[in-house]
Design a protein around this motif. Structure first.
Motif, short mmCIF file in Angstrom:
data_model
loop_
_atom_site.label_atom_id
_atom_site.label_comp_id
_atom_site.label_asym_id
_atom_site.label_seq_id
_atom_site.Cartn_x
_atom_site.Cartn_y
_atom_site.Cartn_z
N ALA A 113 0.83 -1.21 0.00
CA ALA A 113 0.00 0.00 0.00
C ALA A 113 0.86 1.26 0.00
N GLY A 114 2.13 1.10 0.40
CA GLY A 114 3.03 2.26 0.36
C GLY A 114 3.59 2.65 1.70
N GLY A 115 3.40 1.82 2.71
CA GLY A 115 3.87 2.18 4.04
C GLY A 115 5.27 1.68 4.33
N ARG A 116 5.90 2.33 5.31
CA ARG A 116 7.16 1.80 5.89
C ARG A 116 6.73 0.84 6.99
N VAL A 117 7.19 -0.40 6.92
CA VAL A 117 6.60 -1.47 7.71
C VAL A 117 7.67 -2.31 8.41
N MET A 118 7.36 -2.75 9.63
CA MET A 118 8.28 -3.65 10.33
C MET A 118 7.54 -4.70 11.13
N THR A 119 8.28 -5.74 11.50
CA THR A 119 7.74 -6.76 12.40
C THR A 119 8.89 -7.30 13.25
N ALA A 120 8.55 -8.18 14.19
CA ALA A 120 9.57 -8.84 15.00
C ALA A 120 9.08 -10.25 15.29
N THR A 121 10.02 -11.20 15.28
CA THR A 121 9.65 -12.58 15.60
C THR A 121 10.92 -13.40 15.84
N GLY A 122 10.79 -14.71 15.76
CA GLY A 122 11.93 -15.62 15.91
C GLY A 122 11.42 -17.04 15.89
N SER A 123 12.33 -17.98 15.67
CA SER A 123 12.03 -19.40 15.80
C SER A 123 10.78 -19.85 15.05
N GLN A 124 9.85 -20.50 15.78
CA GLN A 124 8.63 -21.04 15.16
C GLN A 124 7.83 -19.93 14.48
N GLY A 125 7.93 -18.73 15.02
CA GLY A 125 7.22 -17.59 14.44
C GLY A 125 7.73 -17.30 13.05
N LEU A 126 9.05 -17.30 12.92
CA LEU A 126 9.64 -17.06 11.60
C LEU A 126 9.31 -18.22 10.68
N ALA A 127 9.34 -19.44 11.25
CA ALA A 127 9.01 -20.62 10.44
C ALA A 127 7.58 -20.54 9.92
N LEU A 128 6.68 -20.02 10.74
CA LEU A 128 5.28 -19.92 10.31
C LEU A 128 5.10 -18.82 9.24
#
Lengths: 393, 180
Positions: A72-87
């Motif tokens: 859509a045009g936004g600057r975007v971020m997230t955070a995760t690790g382990s099973q979260g990244l795997a999902l």
């Protein structure tokens, strides 16, 4: 003015997020990255950020929200690790394929089974071919600094590639250090205003994102995507230099520690590189000519520069905090070894897997390997090409 | 480098104690690293934290196996685990206890100090009678006994670092500092 703050790795990332104030943060909390998301949620509740904060029902959805918001045009971020990244797995490839410069902080953690919440690099190494840039941090300061630089690198028009910033789960994510937090306005200015390319919300230029692309053009588009990450090295270098000029801490593709006149070298990333520095200091005071090479950028892999730095060594040990079952060595090792292949002069090179599931690595472990390297350099013989550190056999 | 291992029980404020210790040290211009969480913590279960202090940057990220000193925030831990494990000879064992140091019967190669942090915490309304929050009193005592910082640095760190009751916590830290 910059200030000194006692923060753990997760809080250091959150502090950078507060300063950057991205348009959208979409994340689903998972140990050991939870405090990143919690702290951002608190910033939002306290009115310290204007970001749209979305807490969806899973990491797969979190990455999907990131993809939508970035398209859509936004600057975007997230955070995760382990099973979260795997999902997030299938969505990672989509983010990279759509050339969306999303930034994700990864509190690196082991993958199940067996269930384990502690730090290793299995998660990001599992995603090493997803097309994301990968930057690893030794300590809280580097996590903060790398996260700020990640936006500039990923958003560069020649790059337009999503970026992981890794910090070792618990060892860094939960450890308190005193870090230099830079002035809000200076950080904002450094990161700059985000100018999206072809945003979906630009209704004057209607377009489709993510259509089907079969045998006719898929290959060409993938080639374009690969070119994006291949364009990253000069950008990573320029951003690292500029960061140094603005804030006094310069960054490159890797750090060389006491490598002048070294004949032996240990290659290790992230938090263990800190412990290795103490080992190198002790070995140096015993007269050993040994140094450390700490890769910071794993994707794109700085193969030419690493080969240049290592080719004159007599013996090199590469330490990996992940395994690649059935492969000829773990991920960092295969990269380093392959990088050296075309050089006529090249060192003997061995691989050690260490620290899986958060197993500790100590100064003495590096010193033991240094003795082995010394023997290899003396005899020219490699008895075991790969092995394990601090493991019951 | 000074390496300290901090023993407590889940819910007693070990994480906050680590943060306050780290802030106190950094206020005096020294380097500090504190690792307060190593796993899934449950209320009442034994937990520990590591703190490293130095006058130069700290690179070592490994756990602490041979601490210079140990701190025991809950006296019942002495029966449950070996709080002296790996402790260097001549190191301090600083215990939250109403007893005198010699009554705790630790081996003579260690120095022992006690502070009645539970009484101080209750007096300053920290936590409940059944579950007093002793962390700020313990930090006050540890900083004094190990000569780590001035009382002003402790009080500043406590006021900035506790989630609730900054005045009462500061008063508890001050009382423990003065009694140690």
């Amino acid at each position: 003015m910059s200030t000194l703050k006692t923060l753990n790795g997760n809080q250091s990332i959150a502090e950078a997020v507060r300063q950057i104030d991205p348009d959208v943060v979409a994340a689903y909390p998972i140990t050991p990255s939870t405090a990143i998301v919690e702290t951002i949620a608190k910033f939002k509740a306290d009115g310290l950020i204007t970001s749209e904060f979305v807490c969806p029902e899973s990491e797969h959805s979190a990455m999907s929200v990131c993809i939508g918001a970035s398209s859509a045009g936004g600057r975007v971020m997230t955070a995760t690790g382990s099973q979260g990244l795997a999902l997030m797995w299938e969505m990672l490839y989509i983010a990279a394929g759509l050339r969306l410069p999303i930034v994700a902080a990864i509190a690196n953690r082991a993958l199940s089974a067996p269930i384990n919440i502690h730090g290793d690099h299995s998660d990001t190494m599992g995603a090493r071919d997803s097309g994301w840039i990968q930057i690893y941090s030794e300590n809280c300061q580097e996590a903060y600094d790398n996260f700020i630089q990640a936006f500039r690198i990923g958003e560069d028009l020649k790059v337009r590639t999503p970026v992981f910033v890794g910090l070792d789960g618990f060892i860094i994510s939960h450890s308190l250090e005193v870090i230099q937090v830079e002035d809000d306005a200076k950080v904002k200015k450094f990161v700059g205003e985000y100018k999206p390319v072809y945003p979906l919300l630009d209704t004057s230029r209607k377009m489709t994102v993510g259509p089907i692309d079969f045998t006719d053009y898929y290959f060409e588009h993938k080639r374009n995507q690969i070119e994006g990450i291949e364009n990253a090295p000069p950008v990573i270098e320029a951003v690292g230099k500029e960061f140094g000029q603005k804030f006094g801490r310069e960054y490159g593709f890797f750090e060389e520690y006491r490598m002048d006149d070294a004949e032996l070298c240990i290659v290790v990333m992230s938090s263990a590189a800190g412990t290795c520095k103490d080992a190198i200091d002790e070995l140096r005071s015993d007269g050993k000519r040994i140094g450390l090479l700490k890769p910071r950028v794993f994707r794109p892999f700085p193969h030419e520069k690493i080969a240049e730095a290592l080719k004159k060594m007599k013996a090199v040990a590469v330490f990996d905090r992940s395994s690649s079952p059935g492969a000829f060595g773990a991920p960092l090792f295969t990269e380093v070894r392959s990088a050296l292949y075309d050089h006529k002069e090249r060192p003997h090179i061995v691989n050690y897997v260490y620290g899986l599931g958060g197993r500790d690595i100590k100064v003495e472990h590096f010193k033991e390997v240094a003795l082995k390297l010394e023997k290899i350099a003396e005899t020219g013989k490699v008895e075991e090409i790969y092995g394990y550190i601090n493991l019951r056999e | 480098m000074i390496e300290i291992r901090f023993h407590g029980r889940g819910g007693q404020g070990t994480v906050v104690a680590s943060k306050i210790m780290a802030d106190t040290i950094s206020k005096e211009g020294n380097y500090v690293q504190a690792c307060p969480e190593f796993g899934v913590e449950r209320r009442g279960a034994p937990v520990f934290a590591f703190i490293r202090i130095d006058n130069k940057p700290i690179y070592d990220k490994s756990r602490i196996y041979n601490p210079d000193h140990v701190v025991v925030a809950d006296p019942t831990l002495i029966e449950a685990i070996d709080v002296t494990e790996g402790l260097k000879e001549g190191g301090y064992i600083i215990v939250n206890s109403e007893k005198k140091p010699e009554e705790l019967k630790f081996p003579e190669k260690f120095k022992v100090a006690t502070i009645n942090a539970t009484e101080i915490a209750i007096k300053h309304n920290l936590g409940t009678l059944a579950s007093p929050i002793v962390n700020t009193a313990m930090v006050g005592a540890v900083v004094k006994i190990l000569k780590l910082a001035k009382i002003e640095s402790v009080l500043e760190a406590v006021r900035e670092g506790v989630p609730v009751k900054p005045k009462d916590n500061a008063a508890a830290a001050k009382e423990a500092y003065e009694k140690s």
